[in-house]
Scaffold this active site. Sequence first.
Site, PDB file in Angstrom:
ATOM      1  CG  ASP A 347      -1.820   1.159   1.318  1.00 32.55           C
ATOM      2  OD1 ASP A 347      -2.321   1.580   0.265  1.00 32.55           O
ATOM      3  OD2 ASP A 347      -2.022   1.681   2.430  1.00 32.55           O
ATOM      4  CE  LYS A 348       0.084   7.337  -2.785  1.00 34.45           C
ATOM      5  NZ  LYS A 348       0.277   8.436  -1.811  1.00 34.45           N
ATOM      6  CB  THR A 349      -1.485   6.730   2.029  1.00 34.01           C
ATOM      7  OG1 THR A 349      -1.551   7.341   0.740  1.00 34.01           O
ATOM      8  CG2 THR A 349      -1.573   7.783   3.110  1.00 34.01           C
ATOM      9  NE  ARG A 527      -5.104  12.139  -0.792  1.00 34.84           N
ATOM     10  CZ  ARG A 527      -5.598  11.362   0.167  1.00 34.84           C
ATOM     11  NH1 ARG A 527      -4.817  11.013   1.191  1.00 34.84           N
ATOM     12  NH2 ARG A 527      -6.834  10.913   0.115  1.00 34.84           N
ATOM     13  CG  ASN A 692      -9.774   1.477   2.581  1.00 35.29           C
ATOM     14  OD1 ASN A 692     -10.827   1.238   3.133  1.00 35.29           O
ATOM     15  ND2 ASN A 692      -9.349   2.706   2.352  1.00 35.29           N
TER      16      ASN A 692
END
Length: 950
Positions: A347-349, A527, A692
Site C-alpha cells: 500500500d502507499k499511504t 496529493r 482498506n
Amino acid sequence: MIHDSESRTVTRGWQEVWAYRPCVWKRVLVGFGAAASGGLLLLLLYWLPEWRVKATCNASPLRDARTLLLRATVGHSTLPLITVLNPFYIFQLFSVILWSFDSYYYYASAIVFMSVISIATSLFCPMGIIICKLEEAMSTELVPGDVIVIPANGMIMPCDAVLVSGTSIVNESMLTGESVPVTKTALPSSGSEGASTYSTEEHKRYTLFCGTQVIQSRFYTGQLVKAVVVTTGFNTEKGQLVRSILYPKPTDFKLYRDAYLFLLCLVGVAMIGFIYTIVLSIINQVPAKTIIIESLDIITITVPPALPAAMTAGVVYAQRRLKRLGIFCISPQRINMCGQLNLVCFDKTGTLTEDGLDLWGVQRAEHGRSAPPSESACESLVFTPFVVCMASCHSLTNINGELSGDPLDLKMFSVTGWTLEEPTEEETALHNPIMPTVVRPPKHLVSEAQQNFTLSETMRYEVGIVRQFPFSSALQRMSVVVRRLGEKHMDSYLKGAPEVVAKLCTEDSVPESFGETLEAYTRKGFRVIALAHRQLEPKLSWHRVQNLNRDQIETNMDFLGLIIMQNKLKSESAGVLQDLQRADIRTLMVTGDNMLTAISVARDCGMIRPRDRVIIAEATPPKDVQPASIMWCYTENPDPGTSKDHQLGPSKTKLVLRATVFARMAPDQKTHLVEVLQSVDYIVGMCGDGANDCGALKRAHSGISLSELEASVASPFTSTTPNISCVPNLIRWEGRAALITSFCVFKFMALYSIIQYVSVTLLYSILSNLGDFQFLFIDIAIILLIVFTMSLNPAWRELVSQRPPCGLISGPLLFSVLTQILTCLAFQVLAFLLVRQQAWYHVWTPLSNACNVSAGPGGPSHGANVTTGPHDHKNIRNYENTTLFYVSTFQYLAVAIVFSKGKPFRLPSYRNWQFMLACISLYIFLFLILLHPLPAIDSFLEVHPLTNTG
C-alpha cells in the site's frame, strides 16, 4: 439463486449444493460395516464427509432434502476435535495400542506425552485469537427488523444496524484498521438512495457494524437515535471477518503437498516390510499373535511418531524469534510460505509514505482562471468561499475536548485557524430545527479585516453546518450544506478527487489549464484535492434540505481551486525495496491514490528506475453496448492510444506480469489483484497499514499489517514497527530460514525412519527386535534433542537472490535423501554381516542370552548355547541387536549434521551452539559406553560390550 427442482445447484458463485434424503438400507449397511470394522468405518466417514453423506443418503430434489452437501471455496478451521481426529494422530493412537500389546509400555507412554504436547501447542495460538473474539450474548437476543436505540454515550454494536434517525460517531478500526472515527447519518427517506433496496455495501455510511464502537450519538428535538437491525451473528460484517479467520481460503503450498506424497512413499516402503515380515514369520513358524503385532509394528516404525512434535517445535521457535523482531503471528503455517515469496504488494499511504500530509500550497480559481499558487490559505483569504469550504467541508467532531477525524480533514481545518463548536445535548433538545455544528474564523483576523465591526456584526462570519454527506470512497467526494449566520440562503460546499469535482462543476468555472495543472502536481508526487461551491435557492428551508439527496446538492457547482498536499516518503522505504529487488523479489504498489502521484512515489522509492519509460493503462469496464477497453499512453506523451478487447483476457495477463503501480484501486480490487497474481503462480505477500487492505492481507500467502489495531487479526502477521523494514526481516529471518529448517527436519525424520526400518527388518530376520528402552533412548535422547536444537540455527545475514526449493520432490533433495539411505543401508548390512564373523559371536536361542554368556579368556566356541542369565524370550540381548543399535545411533547423528544446511539461508551449524553441544555430547556418550561399558547403562539399554571376553 437456489432452484427447488434441482438436486445440485451453484449459489452466489462460491459454493455448490447437493440435496439428499436419508436411505434406511444404506444406513443399515453402514451400521454393519462399522460393527465389523470395530468403528474404523465411522472414523473414515468422519474424515470424508462427502462419502458419509453418499453412503447413508440418496440424491433428491432440493425441496424434499433433509441433508445438504455444500462444497465451498474455503478451508477448514483448526478446532480441537478436528485436530485430535487428524489421520496422523489416529495412526499414532493405533501405534500406541500396538506397542502396548508388544510390551513397549515406556516407549508408548513417551509418544502419548509428546503427542499431547504437540496438539496443545498447535492449538494454543489460533484458539487464543478465536476465543477473544466471541460474540456477546446480547447479540443473540436481536433479530433482523428489531429497532434499537443508540445511547448518547455510545456502545459496542452487537449487530449490523442501519440508522433511521440521528447521527453517530463510530470507531470502525476493528473492521477496517482505520483509527479515525467516522460519522454515520440516518438513511435518506427520499432520492436515489432512499428509493433503492438496502445494501450493506452501498449504504455502509448509514450502517453501524457489529463490533464497532459508537463513541457518541446525537439526537435532536427530543428524538432518539434509532437503528433497525439488519443482520446478526456470522451474517454481520464482523461475523464474516471471524468466519474468514476460522475458515480461510486454502493456501496451496507445495511443501505440504510433497510432504504427504513423501509419507505415502514411506507407507509403500512399510508395506514391503509388512509383507516381508509375514512371509518370514510363517516360514519360521512364529505364533499368529506375534506375526500380527510385528508386521503392523513395521508400519508404525516407518511413519516417524515424533514428526508432529518435531515440526511443531520449528514453528514455536519461529514465532518466538518473530516476536523478538516485533512481528506477531496468528497463522503459524504461513511462516514457511514467507520463504517462497517472489512478489510483495505494498500500500502507499501509511506504508511506503508517512501517514500525515503537509499543506504545500493552494491554487485558487476565479471566473474560470487559475490564480498563481500560494503557500497560505488563511489570512488573506479568510472570508472567501475557498477557506469557508476548507473550514466546513469535513467530518470532524469533538471527542473529550479534542478534534478527531480524518488526518486530511484535520490538516485542512488546522491551517485555516478556524474553531469548531458542537451543540450540547441540552441545546440540541431545545432547538427545532436542529442547532447545527458551528465553525468560526479567528477573532484577530476578523478584527484586522473589519476594525469597526461590533461583536454582533462579527457573528455573521460564523458558519453552521446544516447537512452533511459523508465521504464515499466509491464516489471519491463529500459535501456539506451550510448557512452563514445572518444570511437567508444556504450554500453547498464540495471537496474530492479533482477529476470527479471538475465533472460536477459548470464548464465556465473550470480553468482551461485544469488538466495540465493537475498533471504537473501529481507528476511531482503531490496529493491534490479540489474544492467547489454553489449558492442554493433562497427559499430553500431547513426541512427541504434534509429531504434532498446528494445528487441534487452536488451539481452545477462553481470550481474554487486546488489544495496541494505533500506526502513524504518514509526514510526506510527506498532501502528496503532495493534489498528486495536485489533478492529478485518483485515489488508492486497498490493504492487508491491518483496514478501520477503513485508513479512519482514509485520513482522516489526506487520501485521504478529513473530511466524507465512508464506506460499508463486505464481500463474501462463494459457498459451497455460498449465493450471493455484499455487506453494506453506514455507518461511523457498525454495523447493516448486505445486498444479494445471484449474480454480483456490477454491484456489482463500482460498487465499482471509487467505492471508495477496499480492506482485508484478499491478494497475489493486489491483482493482481486492478489488472487490474479496467485493464479499465475506468484507466491504473493501483501503489506498494508490495515485501512482498506484487510481483504488483500487475508488473501495473500503472507499478509503483513503495519497496524496494531483489532483489524490486524485479518492478517497473518502484524508488525509493531510502522515501516516496511519488517518485510525483509520476515522473509529472511523466519521465512527462508524456517523453510530450510522444515526441509532439514523433514529429511532428517524421514532418514531416521528408514534407518530404524532397516535395523528392525534385519533383526526380524533372526527373530529379534529393538528393545523398549532402546526405542525410548533413540526417540527421546537422540531424535527429539537433535530436532529441537537443529531448529535453532539463526538466519543468514543477507537476503540473497537464490530462493529455497519450494517442495520436497526435486532432484537435489531426492538425490541427497537417496544417497544417505543407500549409505546407511550399506553400513548396517555390512555391520550385521561382520559381527557374525567374529570369533566370540554366538547364535541366540530362546533359552540363551548370547551377549551375557560367561566364558574363559578365549571365549566360548562359535555356536555354543550357554544359559547363565535370565531368559530373553524377545531376543533383545544379542550381538546383532547391539551392533545395529550402536551403528544406527551414530547414523542418526551423522545424518543430522549432513542435513543441517547453512549458507545461504541459515548460518553454519557450528554457529548453533546448542545443536553442536548436543551432537558432541551424544557422540562422546556413545563412544564411552561402546569402548568403556558401564553395567548400569548397558542393562538399561539392553546391550552388551562387543568384546572377545563375552
